[in-house]
Enzyme design. Structure first.
Site, PDB file in Angstrom:
ATOM      1  N   SER A 113       0.853  -1.182   0.000  1.00  0.00           N
ATOM      2  CA  SER A 113       0.000   0.000   0.000  1.00  0.00           C
ATOM      3  C   SER A 113       0.894   1.239   0.000  1.00  0.00           C
ATOM      4  CB  SER A 113      -0.907  -0.025   1.230  1.00  0.00           C
ATOM      5  OG  SER A 113      -1.842   1.013   1.150  1.00  0.00           O
ATOM      6  N   GLU A 114       0.591   2.188  -0.904  1.00  0.00           N
ATOM      7  CA  GLU A 114       1.472   3.348  -1.117  1.00  0.00           C
ATOM      8  C   GLU A 114       1.800   4.125   0.149  1.00  0.00           C
ATOM      9  OE1 GLU A 114      -1.206   2.498  -3.166  1.00  0.00           O
ATOM     10  OE2 GLU A 114      -1.558   4.303  -4.349  1.00  0.00           O
ATOM     11  N   ASN A 115       0.857   4.147   1.096  1.00  0.00           N
ATOM     12  CA  ASN A 115       1.089   4.945   2.299  1.00  0.00           C
ATOM     13  C   ASN A 115       2.052   4.283   3.270  1.00  0.00           C
ATOM     14  OD1 ASN A 115      -1.182   3.150   2.467  1.00  0.00           O
ATOM     15  ND2 ASN A 115      -1.590   3.972   4.486  1.00  0.00           N
ATOM     16  N   GLY A 116       2.612   3.129   2.887  1.00  0.00           N
ATOM     17  CA  GLY A 116       3.712   2.596   3.676  1.00  0.00           C
ATOM     18  C   GLY A 116       3.492   1.273   4.375  1.00  0.00           C
ATOM     19  N   SER A 136       8.401   3.905   0.158  1.00  0.00           N
ATOM     20  CA  SER A 136       7.282   3.250  -0.508  1.00  0.00           C
ATOM     21  C   SER A 136       7.322   3.490  -2.014  1.00  0.00           C
ATOM     22  CB  SER A 136       5.968   3.757   0.080  1.00  0.00           C
ATOM     23  OG  SER A 136       4.891   3.055  -0.467  1.00  0.00           O
TER      24      SER A 136
END
Lengths: 215, 218
Positions: free
Chosen positions: A45-48, A87
């Protein structure tokens, strides 16, 4: 299964053991429900987060664990958290095997539009361009037509492109198209549809896989 | 050495016209107490670098409603309709960047790098007017790094030196923003004694952090 679940179940068949997968918002969020239990597929997930797990029950929501769509999720054993620069180093650096993304439109060369609508202020891009640029493979999940019945696979996109990079596979509720250097190739028609329906509801040009011609 | 200060003191260091970095992805990992503190000030003309500008009536969204924000630099503003209408009413400027380019600009700004070349966005509407350079035959866009006057970040625990650890996905932009501003204020849930955090678990070493504010304190 409803039409979105049909799409999600079909794209899940494309995933392999060990794949690092980023699943965007919309239909892609349904894909994890269809990944066979004996496969280790790691959701990024892009947010980490690497190792996103299923959606929690309402009473088990942890407000500090969300996905890129800002929805509550869980993490699996072996998961990790990292900052946003790391990320996107994973994404742009080619460390993500597959991104499963929705789209407003796909053109007959396989280029997609999924971030901006003409005539409305363009105020959101998020990670869409990075994912398209850096993922090893791009699977596009779309309903074959819009709510108004307009084809989403078109000759030329009227919405702004997300990237010059083309998708690899397009899966709709009616059919599967492979993207090749020569254009789109219809490779599968789902049992609920027919060649005639796919032809009627697809504006962009496509070739037909030899296997489909013989059946 | 103890970097702990009260919230009002922290907010008093911010000036009208400043460029602020504010951590968080949506409201997760966002320094909500410091933002709340800014509501009760006469601060204005702020440029805010943050992935989003809060949500309707929440977090940075409240500063937008108060018209304290002159410009937003981030990647995704459409989830807050107040931001969209402020932009349409020409009360707010927006500089939209792909999220990865935003993150890397901040990382570079904190690392003494003036700019870098990135493929993301090449050939799209977002690249209009940008410098293109071919590297090993592939097109890249030039992107300048960014810094701020003040970074307001959110961490989970700090020790009194200002070493920080984060909680779950609330990490996001916070560690990189901690490196990229002249003044860095970290809002934390808990302040522990020096030595209570193991050197292996510290994500942001204390040299990046100027002040600490307790989320549940004064």
């Amino acid at each position: 299964m409803n039409s979105k679940e049909v799409i999600a179940a079909r794209v899940a068949e494309e995933l392999k053991d060990g794949d690092i997968v980023n699943a965007g918002i919309g239909i892609p969020t349904l894909v994890p429900n269809f990944i066979p239990a004996d496969l280790d597929v790691f959701l990024h997930s892009e947010n980490g987060i690497l190792g996103v797990g299923p959606t929690p029950e309402d009473d088990k929501i942890d407000e500090n664990i969300i996905n890129a769509g800002k929805k509550p999720v869980t993490v699996k054993e072996g998961a990790s958290y990292f900052d946003s620069a790391s990320s996107f180093a994973m994404i742009r650096g080619g460390h993500v095997d597959v991104s499963i993304l929705g789209a407003l439109e796909v053109d007959e060369t396989g280029q997609i539009s999924n971030w901006a609508v003409p005539g409305k202020p363009v105020l959101g891009v998020g990670g869409a361009m990075d994912l398209l640029e850096g993922s090893k493979k791009i699977f596009i999940t779309i309903t074959h037509t819009t709510k108004d019945g307009q084809p989403k696979i078109v000759k030329q996109n009227k919405y702004p492109l997300t990237s010059l990079r083309k998708a690899d596979l397009i899966i709709t509720d009616l059919a599967v198209f492979k993207v090749t250097d020569n254009g789109l190739v219809l490779s599968e028609i789902f049992p609920n549809s027919s060649m005639q329906e796919v032809k009627e509801k697809t504006e962009g040009a496509f070739y037909i896989d030899e296997k489909l011609k013989s059946t | 050495m103890d970097k702990t200060i009260v919230m009002t003191k922290a907010v008093s260091m911010i000036k009208s016209g400043d460029t602020l970095m504010v951590g968080g992805f949506g409201l997760v990992g966002c320094p909500l107490k410091l933002i709340k503190g800014m509501e009760d000030t006469s601060l204005k003309d702020l440029t805010i670098i943050s992935n989003n500008l809060g949500e309707p009536g929440k977090g940075l969204g409240r500063l937008v409603l108060q018209k304290k924000v002159h410009k937003g630099i981030g990647s995704f503003f459409t989830s807050n309709p107040d931001v969209v209408s402020a932009y349409q009413n020409k009360e707010l400027d927006i500089d939209l960047m792909p999220q990865g380019t935003l993150a890397e600009s901040i990382r570079a700004g904190g690392a003494g790098i003036g700019g870098f070349y990135v493929k993301t966005g090449y050939g799209t509407k977002i690249a209009e007017g940008e410098e293109v350079r071919y590297i090993k035959g592939e097109p890249y866009l030039f992107q300048e790094s960014i810094r701020a006057n003040v970074a307001l970040i959110k961490a989970h625990k700090a020790d009194r030196f200002g070493n920080l650890i984060y909680l779950k996905s609330a990490r996001n932009f916070n560690p990189i923003m901690a490196t990229a501003a002249d003044l860095v204020i970290a809002e934390v849930d808990e302040i522990v004694e020096v030595g209570d955090l193991s050197p292996e678990e510290i994500v942001t070493p204390h040299l990046f952090v100027d002040y600490l504010v307790l989320a549940g304190g004064d």
